[in-house]
Design an enzyme around this catalytic site. Structure first.
Site, mmCIF file in Angstrom:
data_model
loop_
_atom_site.group_PDB
_atom_site.id
_atom_site.type_symbol
_atom_site.label_atom_id
_atom_site.label_comp_id
_atom_site.label_asym_id
_atom_site.label_seq_id
_atom_site.Cartn_x
_atom_site.Cartn_y
_atom_site.Cartn_z
ATOM 1 N N ASN A 108 0.717 -0.952 0.060
ATOM 2 C CA ASN A 108 -0.112 -0.078 0.231
ATOM 3 C C ASN A 108 0.640 1.243 -0.333
ATOM 4 O OD1 ASN A 108 -2.317 1.937 0.425
ATOM 5 N ND2 ASN A 108 -1.887 1.864 2.280
ATOM 6 N N HIS A 110 0.820 5.296 1.112
ATOM 7 C CA HIS A 110 0.522 5.765 2.372
ATOM 8 C C HIS A 110 1.106 7.046 1.655
ATOM 9 C CE1 HIS A 110 -1.971 7.534 5.978
ATOM 10 N NE2 HIS A 110 -0.978 8.102 6.434
#
Ligand code: GRF
Length: 202
Positions: A108, A110
């Site tokens: 992911n 961020h």
């Protein structure tokens, strides 16, 4: 050929930048974009790049994935034989079933230097707090929110930014840079997770 699923919910610039770089570098990968949102701007960007797109049909409002929604996602991932999953602005928490099935295969991006400013509106959180340096983090996904082992980070000086939009745009450029680098390390098997740390083989 490695099958890569990219999960998006919105504008999809991380997806677009990553795929463009992969195409330019002739990376041996086949990309599929999966969105929980049929109106995501990233879907058109993916189509322009010639990437197959899929929209989850069983999505309910909010950030949770229901059992049905999770099964639909898992079926899609199986159908495309996904080996790796890249979350790129996917606004849902992946349930344990998905995380466990693809342990250390899901990453992911961020828009903050974790563990600072987890969760939603990270750039606004940083701006409102008044930090001078923020940045972005690529990390493995685990069952928490923005808590998995950190793979790569890039600091961004935001001290001259006078709006949240400026912060977003400065950080986005850094995101596009490190997400591709981390992706390459991932698919080339150069990341080893030891406890909460990621060792990079280069
Ligand atoms: C990025 O800031 C990413 O870090 C966050 O959501 C945003 C998605 O932007 N998780 P985009 O859809 O890639 O343009």
């Amino acid at each position: 050929m490695k099958n890569i699923a990219i999960l998006i919910s919105g504008t999809g610039t991380n997806m677009q930048a990553l795929v463009k770089k992969a195409i330019a570098d002739k990376v041996n990968a086949d990309f599929h974009v999966i969105s929980d949102n049929g109106n995501a701007g990233g879907l058109a960007k993916a189509e322009q790049l010639g990437i197959k797109t899929h929209v989850l049909k069983t999505t309910v409002p909010g950030w949770k994935m229901t059992e049905e929604n999770t099964s639909e996602l898992l079926m899609l991932l199986k159908m495309i034989s996904a080996e790796y999953i890249l979350m790129a602005g996917f606004m849902r928490i992946l349930p344990e079933r998905v995380i466990n099935e693809y342990r250390w295969k899901i990453i992911n991006i961020h828009p903050a230097l974790l563990p600072s400013f987890k969760g939603k509106d990270a750039q606004k959180q940083a701006f409102d707090y008044g930090v001078k340096i923020s940045g972005c983090t690529v990390h493995f996904a685990d069952t928490g929110i923005d808590t998995g082992p950190v793979i790569m980070q890039k600091p961004v000086d935001i001290s001259a930014c006078s709006t949240v939009d400026e912060v977003k745009s400065e950080i986005l450029t850094a995101e596009h840079d490190i997400y591709y680098k981390a992706f390459r390390l991932l698919i080339d098997n150069n990341l080893i997770v030891k406890g909460n740390k990621v060792i990079i083989n280069d």
